[in-house]
Design an enzyme around this catalytic site. Structure first.
Site, PDB file in Angstrom:
ATOM      1  N   SER A 155      23.650  52.901  31.978  1.00 31.06           N
ATOM      2  CA  SER A 155      24.835  53.046  32.826  1.00 31.06           C
ATOM      3  C   SER A 155      25.487  51.690  33.006  1.00 31.06           C
ATOM      4  O   SER A 155      24.855  50.638  32.810  1.00 31.06           O
ATOM      5  CB  SER A 155      24.433  53.610  34.198  1.00 31.06           C
ATOM      6  OG  SER A 155      25.488  53.514  35.125  1.00 31.06           O
ATOM      7  N   TYR A 168      19.675  54.050  42.351  1.00 28.35           N
ATOM      8  CA  TYR A 168      20.190  54.456  41.036  1.00 28.35           C
ATOM      9  C   TYR A 168      20.380  53.237  40.150  1.00 28.35           C
ATOM     10  O   TYR A 168      20.009  53.239  38.971  1.00 28.35           O
ATOM     11  CB  TYR A 168      21.507  55.207  41.213  1.00 28.35           C
ATOM     12  CG  TYR A 168      22.147  55.654  39.915  1.00 28.35           C
ATOM     13  CD1 TYR A 168      21.760  56.843  39.317  1.00 28.35           C
ATOM     14  CD2 TYR A 168      23.137  54.889  39.302  1.00 28.35           C
ATOM     15  CE1 TYR A 168      22.351  57.269  38.127  1.00 28.35           C
ATOM     16  CE2 TYR A 168      23.736  55.304  38.120  1.00 28.35           C
ATOM     17  CZ  TYR A 168      23.332  56.487  37.533  1.00 28.35           C
ATOM     18  OH  TYR A 168      23.910  56.902  36.353  1.00 28.35           O
TER      19      TYR A 168
END
Length: 264
Positions: A155, A168
Site C-alpha cells: 500500500s 494498518y
C-alpha cells in the site's frame, strides 16, 4: 518460462500468461477481482478465493461467462491449516500454481489511543499472517519446480501514515519487508517475489473515504494526478510482475499511486 531463467526471453511472450495458473486471494471484489480478471485477460487460468462460497461462485461464473478459465477456492487465508489444505487441492485438481497474488486484506479506522486490541490482532492476521501462510504453502511447490511469481499487495501506507490507521500502516510496512525477505530466501530457487503498493483507489475498502467530499477534495489536491485511481489501472503492473518481462525483478515494491509518494 525456462527461456526467462536463461535470460533468453522471446519478446512476444513478455506479457503472455497463457497456460499459467494464478491464485488470487481475496478476489471476489475490489482490487483482487480486477487483478483476477486482468490476469485472465492475458491468458492465465485464475483461481478465485474468498471465504464465502456464494461470492466465489459468482465471480467464477462472471469470468467464465466472458470466456475466461476460472476456478473457485473457498478458504480462510488467516487459517494456516485451511491454507495448506486448499493449496494442495488446487495443485492436485487444477494444476501447478505458477502465479500467486496475495491480495486479501482489511482496514479499520479509529484513533490509535482508542484502537481495540482485537482489531489490531485481526489486522495482523489478515494483512500480514495471510501473506506468510499462503506464500509459504505455494512457494514450497514453486521451489520444487524451480520457478514462480509471487505478488504481495502492499500500500501507499507502506511508506506513509495518516491519522486513525496506524495499525494498518504497520501491517503494510510489514508486507513490504516480508516481500524483501521472501525474495532474499527464494530468488535462488527461481522465484520472483515483488509487491504492488496501490495509492488511493476506488474500492469497497475505501468507499467511506470516497463518500467523504472533504477527503476526496484533499486527495485530489495531494495527488499529482489529481484523482482517485481505478482498479483496472493496477492490471498492467500485475501482468508485468506475473510474466517473463520481470524475470530479473525481485524484492521490489512498486508504487501505483498517481505520484502521491513522489511529492510533498
Amino acid at each position: 518460462w525456462t527461456g526467462a531463467s536463461r535470460g533468453n526471453i522471446v519478446p512476444s511472450r513478455l506479457f503472455d500468461l497463457t497456460g499459467r495458473i494464478a491464485l488470487v486471494t481475496g478476489s471476489t471484489k475490489g482490487i483482487g477481482q480486477a487483478l483476477a480478471r486482468g490476469l485472465a485477460e492475458h491468458g492465465a487460468t485464475v483461481v478465485v478465493n474468498g471465504r464465502t462460497a456464494a461470492a466465489v461462485d459468482a465471480t467464477v461464473a462472471a469470468l467464465e461467462a466472458d470466456g475466461f478459465k476460472a476456478h473457485g477456492a473457498v478458504f480462510d487465508v488467516t487459517d494456516p491449516q485451511a491454507v495448506a489444505k486448499a493449496v494442495e487441492a488446487i495443485e492436485k485438481d487444477v494444476g501447478p500454481i505458477e502465479i500467486l497474488v496475495n491480495n486479501a486484506g482489511m482496514q479499520f479506522r479509529t484513533p490509535l489511543e482508542d484502537f481495540p486490541e482485537e482489531k489490531w490482532e485481526e489486522l495482523l492476521r489478515t494483512n500480514v499472517s495471510s501473506v506468510f501462510y499462503v506464500g509459504k504453502a505455494v512457494a514450497k511447490h514453486m521451489i520444487q519446480r524451480g520457478h514462480g511469481k509471487i505478488i504481495n499487495i502492499a500500500s501507499v501506507q507502506s511508506e506513509l501514515a495518516r491519522p486513525s490507521i496506524a495499525p494498518y500502516t504497520a501491517t503494510k510496512g510489514a508486507v513490504r519487508n516480508l516481500t524483501r525477505g521472501m525474495a532474499t530466501d527464494w530468488a535462488r530457487h527461481g522465484l520472483q517475489v515483488n509487491a504492488i503498493a496501490p495509492g488511493y483507489f476506488k474500492t469497497p475498502l475505501t468507499q467511506t473515504l470516497i463518500d467523504n467530499a472533504e477527503f476526496s477534495s484533499w486527495l485530489a489536491k495531494r495527488t499529482p494526478a489529481g484523482r482517485w485511481g481505478n482498479v483496472e489501472e493496477l492490471v498492467g503492473i500485475a501482468v508485468f510482475l506475473s510474466g517473463d518481462a520481470s524475470s530479473f525483478v525481485n524484492g521490489q515494491t512498486i508504487h501505483v499511486d498517481g505520484g502521491i509518494t513522489a511529492s510533498i
